[in-house]
Design a protein around this motif. Structure first.
Motif, PDB file in Angstrom:
ATOM      1  N   PHE A 221       5.423 -38.838 -34.715  1.00 28.41           N
ATOM      2  CA  PHE A 221       6.193 -38.830 -33.472  1.00 28.41           C
ATOM      3  C   PHE A 221       5.967 -37.530 -32.702  1.00 28.41           C
ATOM      4  N   ALA A 222       6.312 -37.592 -31.413  1.00 34.69           N
ATOM      5  CA  ALA A 222       6.261 -36.407 -30.563  1.00 34.69           C
ATOM      6  C   ALA A 222       7.596 -36.281 -29.843  1.00 34.69           C
ATOM      7  N   VAL A 223       7.984 -35.039 -29.562  1.00 33.01           N
ATOM      8  CA  VAL A 223       9.175 -34.776 -28.768  1.00 33.01           C
ATOM      9  C   VAL A 223       8.708 -34.269 -27.407  1.00 33.01           C
ATOM     10  N   VAL A 224       9.183 -34.941 -26.343  1.00 36.21           N
ATOM     11  CA  VAL A 224       8.791 -34.539 -24.994  1.00 36.21           C
ATOM     12  C   VAL A 224      10.017 -34.034 -24.239  1.00 36.21           C
ATOM     13  N   GLU A 225       9.766 -33.083 -23.358  1.00 36.53           N
ATOM     14  CA  GLU A 225      10.823 -32.489 -22.542  1.00 36.53           C
ATOM     15  C   GLU A 225      10.614 -32.891 -21.088  1.00 36.53           C
TER      16      GLU A 225
END
Length: 235
Positions: A221-225
């Motif tokens: 997974f990736a966390v995006v802002e």
């Protein structure tokens, strides 16, 4: 129309709008003709909807023409372009495979496409900035809906929000309304990923650079802002 037949139908509609319908199979042998027809339309400055509902096959050369057309529309003040991709069709499967829904503004019918452009751009002299803003609004609203869905799911789980052992299946929170991908992370990872209201968790690669940036990425997974401007525009 036989299995090997192909056709490009261009329809000039009222209100400076054009419908380009692709039927049958389209590959390198038809890509140049499609490009010429699209660029001929673009010279008039208009809204273009490309309908792939009756398309039984497209290859990378045709996809490349569509990408170039979409890029051209973004770079010029007179163009709006949408792609119609019906469910359970060869173009839809190709789009899902290469992540093309994150490149194009897609719809499930030509009627929906024209209705969207008409509502997003009531003036006939709306520039590319209005189109980009409407696209950003769609992306952020889709992502917020997925985020809300995941938050409700976590509330129904029997584990504590700090649990870092048991993986839970959450939906990808990307801006693609048709995305059906899931990701498995722990409640603790999920809670950390949502430590601020402008953070979202997505599958790797499911990123829209025009509205967000990656702040963390793992194999699963990736966390995006989200950019503050994107959130305010969607509000």
């Amino acid at each position: 129309m036989g299995a090997g037949d192909r056709d490009v139908t261009v329809t000039d509609l009222p209100g400076d709008r054009w419908l380009v319908s692709l039927a049958g199979e389209h590959d390198l042998s038809t890509a140049e003709d499609l490009r010429d027809r699209l660029w001929g339309i673009f010279r008039t400055g208009t809204t273009v909807v490309i309908d792939l509902t009756e398309t039984t096959f497209i290859d990378s050369s045709t996809l490349g023409v569509l990408i170039d057309a979409d890029r051209y529309a973004h770079e010029h003040n007179c163009e709006q372009i949408g792609i119609v991709v019906a469910k359970e069709t060869p173009p839809e499967r190709l789009f899902a495979l290469v992540g093309a829904h994150r490149i194009f503004t897609t719809f499930t019918s030509a009627e929906d496409a024209f209705a969207y452009f008409d509502s997003a751009a009531p003036s006939t002299d709306v520039g590319a900035s209005a189109r980009r803003q409407a696209r950003k609004q769609r992306i952020v609203k889709n992502e917020q809906a997925f985020r809300d869905h995941n938050n409700r799911k976590l509330q129904r789980e029997s584990v504590d929000e700090t649990d870092d052992r048991e993986s839970i299946q959450f939906v990808c929170e990307c801006g693609d309304n048709d995305c059906d991908q899931t990701l498995a992370i722990t409640a603790a990872e999920f809670t950390t990923a949502h430590s601020a209201p402008n953070l979202f968790v997505v599958k790797p690669g499911h990123v829209y650079p025009e509205v967000e940036r990656v702040v963390k990425e793992t194999a699963s997974f990736a966390v995006v802002e989200k950019q503050p401007a994107a959130l305010s525009e969607a509000g």
